[in-house]
Design a protein around this motif. Structure first.
Motif, PDB file in Angstrom:
ATOM      1  N   ALA A  51       0.745  -1.360   0.030  1.00  0.00           N
ATOM      2  CA  ALA A  51      -0.004   0.108   0.011  1.00  0.00           C
ATOM      3  C   ALA A  51       0.956   1.208   0.177  1.00  0.00           C
ATOM      4  O   ALA A  51       0.380   2.219  -0.691  1.00  0.00           O
ATOM      5  CB  ALA A  51      -0.830  -0.064   1.085  1.00  0.00           C
ATOM      6  N   ALA A  52       1.885   1.248   0.722  1.00  0.00           N
ATOM      7  CA  ALA A  52       2.898   2.517   0.915  1.00  0.00           C
ATOM      8  C   ALA A  52       3.331   2.704  -0.576  1.00  0.00           C
ATOM      9  O   ALA A  52       3.473   3.914  -1.022  1.00  0.00           O
ATOM     10  CB  ALA A  52       3.786   2.177   2.039  1.00  0.00           C
TER      11      ALA A  52
ATOM     12  N   SER B 263       1.203   3.744  -3.197  1.00  0.00           N
ATOM     13  CA  SER B 263       0.717   5.388  -2.805  1.00  0.00           C
ATOM     14  C   SER B 263       1.583   6.117  -3.569  1.00  0.00           C
ATOM     15  O   SER B 263       1.381   7.273  -4.087  1.00  0.00           O
ATOM     16  CB  SER B 263       0.287   5.527  -1.520  1.00  0.00           C
TER      17      SER B 263
ATOM     18  N   HIS C 276      -3.425   4.818  -6.670  1.00  0.00           N
ATOM     19  CA  HIS C 276      -4.327   5.052  -5.578  1.00  0.00           C
ATOM     20  C   HIS C 276      -5.023   3.846  -5.274  1.00  0.00           C
ATOM     21  O   HIS C 276      -5.514   3.459  -4.075  1.00  0.00           O
ATOM     22  CB  HIS C 276      -4.969   6.361  -5.766  1.00  0.00           C
ATOM     23  N   THR C 277      -5.741   3.251  -6.378  1.00  0.00           N
ATOM     24  CA  THR C 277      -6.621   2.065  -6.349  1.00  0.00           C
ATOM     25  C   THR C 277      -6.049   0.904  -5.589  1.00  0.00           C
ATOM     26  O   THR C 277      -6.618   0.257  -4.501  1.00  0.00           O
ATOM     27  CB  THR C 277      -7.386   1.908  -7.693  1.00  0.00           C
TER      28      THR C 277
ATOM     29  N   ALA D 128      -3.387   1.099  -3.773  1.00  0.00           N
ATOM     30  CA  ALA D 128      -3.158   1.379  -2.557  1.00  0.00           C
ATOM     31  C   ALA D 128      -4.331   1.094  -1.536  1.00  0.00           C
ATOM     32  O   ALA D 128      -4.125   0.576  -0.579  1.00  0.00           O
ATOM     33  CB  ALA D 128      -2.356   2.622  -2.209  1.00  0.00           C
ATOM     34  N   GLY D 129      -5.334   1.487  -2.153  1.00  0.00           N
ATOM     35  CA  GLY D 129      -6.688   1.519  -1.154  1.00  0.00           C
ATOM     36  C   GLY D 129      -7.115  -0.023  -0.970  1.00  0.00           C
ATOM     37  O   GLY D 129      -7.560  -0.171   0.080  1.00  0.00           O
TER      38      GLY D 129
END
Length: 53
Positions: A12-13, A16, A21-22, A24-25
């Motif tokens: 995720a980090a 990001s 972003h998708t 990472a989310g």
């Protein structure tokens, strides 16, 4: 299971930082779900509902 949580948090980090972003989310949501499962199991063990032999 803690290993999977750490892997998902790292994914995720990095995602990001790279602008995905998708992804990472999704990775953060997966980590959040696994953290909830670990906490529930930990509380059940502490309260004695599940006995570890």
């Amino acid at each position: 299971m803690i290993k999977w949580i750490l892997i998902l948090l790292v994914v995720a980090a990095v995602a990001s930082l790279l602008g995905f972003h998708t992804l990472a989310g999704a990775a953060a949501t997966g980590a959040r779900i696994l953290i909830a499962i670990v906490l529930i199991l930990f509380l059940l063990v502490i309260l004695g509902v599940i006995a570890i032999a």
